[in-house]
Design a protein around this motif. Structure first.
Motif, PDB file in Angstrom:
ATOM      1  N   CYS A 143       3.265  -2.473   4.772  1.00  0.00           N
ATOM      2  CA  CYS A 143       2.003  -2.549   4.025  1.00  0.00           C
ATOM      3  C   CYS A 143       1.771  -3.955   3.493  1.00  0.00           C
ATOM      4  O   CYS A 143       0.642  -4.472   3.537  1.00  0.00           O
ATOM      5  N   ALA A 144       2.830  -4.594   2.999  1.00  0.00           N
ATOM      6  CA  ALA A 144       2.712  -5.952   2.465  1.00  0.00           C
ATOM      7  C   ALA A 144       2.332  -6.937   3.566  1.00  0.00           C
ATOM      8  O   ALA A 144       1.550  -7.866   3.340  1.00  0.00           O
ATOM      9  N   ALA A 145       2.878  -6.721   4.753  1.00  0.00           N
ATOM     10  CA  ALA A 145       2.545  -7.612   5.871  1.00  0.00           C
ATOM     11  C   ALA A 145       1.070  -7.493   6.232  1.00  0.00           C
ATOM     12  O   ALA A 145       0.364  -8.500   6.357  1.00  0.00           O
ATOM     13  N   TYR A 146       0.587  -6.274   6.375  1.00  0.00           N
ATOM     14  CA  TYR A 146      -0.832  -6.083   6.697  1.00  0.00           C
ATOM     15  C   TYR A 146      -1.720  -6.674   5.600  1.00  0.00           C
ATOM     16  O   TYR A 146      -2.745  -7.303   5.887  1.00  0.00           O
ATOM     17  N   VAL A 156      13.754  -1.756  16.020  1.00  0.00           N
ATOM     18  CA  VAL A 156      14.602  -0.569  15.899  1.00  0.00           C
ATOM     19  C   VAL A 156      15.692  -0.605  16.976  1.00  0.00           C
ATOM     20  O   VAL A 156      15.548  -1.273  17.997  1.00  0.00           O
ATOM     21  N   HIS A 157      16.755   0.157  16.719  1.00  0.00           N
ATOM     22  CA  HIS A 157      17.845   0.247  17.702  1.00  0.00           C
ATOM     23  C   HIS A 157      18.362   1.678  17.871  1.00  0.00           C
ATOM     24  O   HIS A 157      19.094   1.956  18.813  1.00  0.00           O
ATOM     25  N   THR A 158      17.991   2.572  16.961  1.00  0.00           N
ATOM     26  CA  THR A 158      18.474   3.952  16.993  1.00  0.00           C
ATOM     27  C   THR A 158      17.300   4.920  16.876  1.00  0.00           C
ATOM     28  O   THR A 158      16.215   4.548  16.425  1.00  0.00           O
ATOM     29  N   PRO A 159      17.509   6.192  17.240  1.00  0.00           N
ATOM     30  CA  PRO A 159      16.438   7.181  17.071  1.00  0.00           C
ATOM     31  C   PRO A 159      15.969   7.301  15.621  1.00  0.00           C
ATOM     32  O   PRO A 159      14.769   7.461  15.369  1.00  0.00           O
ATOM     33  N   ALA A 160      16.892   7.220  14.662  1.00  0.00           N
ATOM     34  CA  ALA A 160      16.518   7.321  13.255  1.00  0.00           C
ATOM     35  C   ALA A 160      15.625   6.157  12.848  1.00  0.00           C
ATOM     36  O   ALA A 160      14.637   6.335  12.121  1.00  0.00           O
ATOM     37  N   GLU A 161      15.946   4.959  13.332  1.00  0.00           N
ATOM     38  CA  GLU A 161      15.132   3.789  13.011  1.00  0.00           C
ATOM     39  C   GLU A 161      13.768   3.887  13.688  1.00  0.00           C
ATOM     40  O   GLU A 161      12.750   3.471  13.115  1.00  0.00           O
ATOM     41  N   ALA A 162      13.729   4.438  14.891  1.00  0.00           N
ATOM     42  CA  ALA A 162      12.452   4.626  15.584  1.00  0.00           C
ATOM     43  C   ALA A 162      11.550   5.575  14.797  1.00  0.00           C
ATOM     44  O   ALA A 162      10.338   5.341  14.678  1.00  0.00           O
ATOM     45  N   ALA A 163      12.140   6.628  14.235  1.00  0.00           N
ATOM     46  CA  ALA A 163      11.356   7.559  13.417  1.00  0.00           C
ATOM     47  C   ALA A 163      10.839   6.866  12.162  1.00  0.00           C
ATOM     48  O   ALA A 163       9.696   7.100  11.732  1.00  0.00           O
ATOM     49  N   MET A 164      11.663   6.011  11.564  1.00  0.00           N
ATOM     50  CA  MET A 164      11.226   5.245  10.390  1.00  0.00           C
ATOM     51  C   MET A 164      10.064   4.335  10.745  1.00  0.00           C
ATOM     52  O   MET A 164       9.105   4.194   9.972  1.00  0.00           O
ATOM     53  N   ALA A 165      10.143   3.707  11.900  1.00  0.00           N
ATOM     54  CA  ALA A 165       9.086   2.799  12.328  1.00  0.00           C
ATOM     55  C   ALA A 165       7.772   3.547  12.518  1.00  0.00           C
ATOM     56  O   ALA A 165       6.701   3.065  12.126  1.00  0.00           O
ATOM     57  N   LEU A 166       7.837   4.723  13.122  1.00  0.00           N
ATOM     58  CA  LEU A 166       6.631   5.533  13.288  1.00  0.00           C
ATOM     59  C   LEU A 166       6.030   5.903  11.942  1.00  0.00           C
ATOM     60  O   LEU A 166       4.819   5.807  11.731  1.00  0.00           O
ATOM     61  N   ALA A 167       6.872   6.300  11.005  1.00  0.00           N
ATOM     62  CA  ALA A 167       6.395   6.712   9.687  1.00  0.00           C
ATOM     63  C   ALA A 167       5.818   5.548   8.891  1.00  0.00           C
ATOM     64  O   ALA A 167       4.982   5.753   8.011  1.00  0.00           O
ATOM     65  N   SER A 168       6.242   4.330   9.215  1.00  0.00           N
ATOM     66  CA  SER A 168       5.798   3.154   8.460  1.00  0.00           C
ATOM     67  C   SER A 168       4.355   2.777   8.744  1.00  0.00           C
ATOM     68  O   SER A 168       3.737   2.045   7.973  1.00  0.00           O
ATOM     69  N   GLY A 169       3.826   3.238   9.885  1.00  0.00           N
ATOM     70  CA  GLY A 169       2.468   2.886  10.266  1.00  0.00           C
ATOM     71  C   GLY A 169       2.357   1.617  11.085  1.00  0.00           C
ATOM     72  O   GLY A 169       1.246   1.196  11.425  1.00  0.00           O
ATOM     73  N   ALA A 170       3.468   0.997  11.411  1.00  0.00           N
ATOM     74  CA  ALA A 170       3.435  -0.220  12.233  1.00  0.00           C
ATOM     75  C   ALA A 170       2.908   0.107  13.623  1.00  0.00           C
ATOM     76  O   ALA A 170       3.268   1.128  14.209  1.00  0.00           O
ATOM     77  N   GLU A 171       2.059  -0.776  14.155  1.00  0.00           N
ATOM     78  CA  GLU A 171       1.468  -0.540  15.463  1.00  0.00           C
ATOM     79  C   GLU A 171       2.286  -1.141  16.600  1.00  0.00           C
ATOM     80  O   GLU A 171       2.111  -0.756  17.759  1.00  0.00           O
ATOM     81  N   ILE A 172       3.150  -2.095  16.281  1.00  0.00           N
ATOM     82  CA  ILE A 172       3.990  -2.733  17.291  1.00  0.00           C
ATOM     83  C   ILE A 172       5.445  -2.482  16.928  1.00  0.00           C
ATOM     84  O   ILE A 172       5.884  -2.820  15.818  1.00  0.00           O
TER      85      ILE A 172
END
Length: 248
Positions: A143-146, A156-172
């Motif tokens: 959010c701060a970056a946007y 990301v490097h793991t499935p858990a991190e990928a889920a975090m990335a999706l939840a963060s709202g990042a588009e890339i």
């Protein structure tokens, strides 16, 4: 552990951000990737050393390297600004932005919210956010970056991190094939994680372990773009090497 050493060194570099000044509107990394047609979208990286490779290339003008990359057909540039382990300098971003009109991703170890404003003040268009470092704070940093006018690329490097990335709202979302804690490259990481990210409409960037055109072809079914630095910086002719990757 080398990652712990990098974080300790990073903490010593954090300063209060400079007052905002008039800057050009940032360029869109997302648009640069999605607008590529009939070739591969390659984000070409400028870094002079790394913990896994040691010195990659003697330090030269980052602007000259950026111009060679532009001629080689890259979609965007990644600039390492971490000095102790990657040979980068914050001022390298300004040198690159002065040389080419391409989106510039600042790659560093962002662990303090003040580094977001610093990144924009340096002139970058996008900023790397590492999910494994930020963990529960990832959404705040996205959010701060946007808000600062930056596009976040969440690594990301793991499935858990990928889920975090999706939840963060990042588009890339960048899938790092390298485990930052062991420095081991696991080639199948991009293929293993990309499906849910792409199904959710996110732009996927495959990162690390890309040494030649054959790697691009292997990763192409799973990624929209490819970030590579060592192969280019260690090549005798980085422009020619980049042309081979772009045309893979």
């Amino acid at each position: 552990m080398i990652l712990d050493d990098i974080i300790r060194a990073t903490q010593l570099r954090i300063r209060e951000p400079e007052a905002a000044t008039e800057m050009d509107c940032p360029l869109s990394l997302k648009e640069a990737i999605t607008s590529v047609q009939d070739r591969r979208a390659v984000i070409a990286e400028i870094k002079f050393s790394s913990p896994s490779e040691g010195m990659i290339r003697e330090r030269t003008d980052p602007g000259e390297i950026a111009e060679a990359y532009r001629k080689g057909g890259c979609a965007a540039l990644s600039v390492l600004t971490e000095p102790a382990f990657f040979g980068g300098r914050p001022e390298d971003i300004a040198a690159v932005k002065s040389a080419v009109s391409l989106p510039v991703l600042r790659k560093d170890f962002i662990i303090d919210i003040r580094q977001i404003q610093e990144t924009r003040a340096l002139g970058a268009d996008a900023v790397l956010l590492i999910a494994g470092l930020l963990k529960g704070r990832l959404g705040e940093f996205v959010c701060a970056a946007y808000a600062a006018g930056l596009e976040p690329l969440v690594e990301v490097h793991t499935p858990a991190e990928a889920a975090m990335a999706l939840a963060s709202g990042a588009e890339i979302i960048g899938i790092n094939n390298r485990d930052l804690r062991t420095l081991e490259v696991i080639p199948g990481t991009t293929a293993a994680l990309a499906g849910p990210l792409r199904n959710a409409g996110r732009i996927v960037v495959s990162m690390s372990g890309i040494r030649g055109p054959e790697d691009i072809r292997r990763l192409a079914p799973h990624a929209d773009a490819f970030l590579t630095g060592t192969a280019l910086m260690s090549a005798k002719d980085p422009k020619m090497m980049l042309e081979e990757l772009v045309c893979a």
